[in-house]
Motif scaffolding. Structure first.
Motif, PDB file in Angstrom:
ATOM      1  N   GLY A  94       4.800 -13.564 -39.528  1.00 39.63           N
ATOM      2  CA  GLY A  94       5.309 -12.327 -38.930  1.00 39.63           C
ATOM      3  C   GLY A  94       6.743 -12.460 -38.445  1.00 39.63           C
ATOM      4  N   PRO A  95       7.023 -13.447 -37.591  1.00 43.91           N
ATOM      5  CA  PRO A  95       8.413 -13.621 -37.145  1.00 43.91           C
ATOM      6  C   PRO A  95       9.378 -13.944 -38.283  1.00 43.91           C
ATOM      7  CG  PRO A  95       6.905 -14.810 -35.698  1.00 43.91           C
ATOM      8  CD  PRO A  95       6.097 -14.305 -36.859  1.00 43.91           C
ATOM      9  N   ASP A  98      10.206 -10.714 -39.976  1.00 51.23           N
ATOM     10  CA  ASP A  98      11.046  -9.900 -39.094  1.00 51.23           C
ATOM     11  C   ASP A  98      12.380 -10.558 -38.749  1.00 51.23           C
ATOM     12  OD1 ASP A  98       9.012  -8.033 -39.057  1.00 51.23           O
ATOM     13  OD2 ASP A  98       8.132  -8.787 -37.197  1.00 51.23           O
ATOM     14  N   ASP A  99      12.657 -11.714 -39.312  1.00 54.28           N
ATOM     15  CA  ASP A  99      13.888 -12.446 -39.003  1.00 54.28           C
ATOM     16  C   ASP A  99      15.114 -11.559 -39.237  1.00 54.28           C
ATOM     17  OD1 ASP A  99      15.441 -14.879 -38.411  1.00 54.28           O
ATOM     18  OD2 ASP A  99      15.974 -14.797 -40.543  1.00 54.28           O
ATOM     19  N   PRO A 100      15.924 -11.315 -38.207  1.00 57.65           N
ATOM     20  CA  PRO A 100      17.085 -10.433 -38.365  1.00 57.65           C
ATOM     21  C   PRO A 100      18.108 -10.959 -39.379  1.00 57.65           C
ATOM     22  CG  PRO A 100      17.028 -11.392 -36.156  1.00 57.65           C
ATOM     23  CD  PRO A 100      15.784 -11.812 -36.864  1.00 57.65           C
ATOM     24  N   GLN A 102      17.263 -12.457 -42.107  1.00 58.37           N
ATOM     25  CA  GLN A 102      16.567 -12.412 -43.397  1.00 58.37           C
ATOM     26  C   GLN A 102      16.677 -13.740 -44.158  1.00 58.37           C
ATOM     27  OE1 GLN A 102      18.080  -8.901 -45.347  1.00 58.37           O
ATOM     28  NE2 GLN A 102      16.859  -7.572 -44.046  1.00 58.37           N
TER      29      GLN A 102
END
Length: 115
Positions: A94-95, A98-100, A102
């Protein structure tokens, strides 16, 4: 060892070091985390995936950068220990998605490969 996995691992090591802003890359114990990460890279290159996974776990304990968990997944995958790779992936997928920054765009593909 799969040459493309080795290249991917090394590329991600370099990208991780370059893409994370300074001061944020190694919060906690930066010297120890960086040292473990470098040692893990060398172990992975030498085909010692078990040692690489152990060192990446130690790096993550000192700095909660997801790149360490991602590369630990790759190390377990290279060893053929898919259950262990999947256990870590399930906890951090999940994290990573969602890593900003990418950095983990292939995480779903890896999940499919090891499931």
């Amino acid at each position: 060892m799969n040459k493309s996995l080795q290249i991917k691992f090394l590329s991600l090591c370099v990208i991780a070091c370059l893409s994370v802003p300074s001061g944020m890359a190694f919060a906690g114990d930066p010297a120890a985390a960086a040292q473990f990460y470098q040692q893990a890279s060398l172990a992975y290159q030498d085909g010692d995936y078990a040692e690489a996974a152990l060192l990446l776990e130690k790096a993550y304990a000192r700095d909660q950068n997801l790149i360490y968990k991602y590369n630990e997944i790759l190390a377990y995958q290279a060893m053929g220990k898919f259950d262990e790779a999947l256990r870590i992936l399930d906890a951090y997928e999940g994290p990573m998605i969602d890593d900003p920054q990418q950095r983990f765009t292939d995480i779903k593909q890896i999940h499919t490969q090891i499931s």
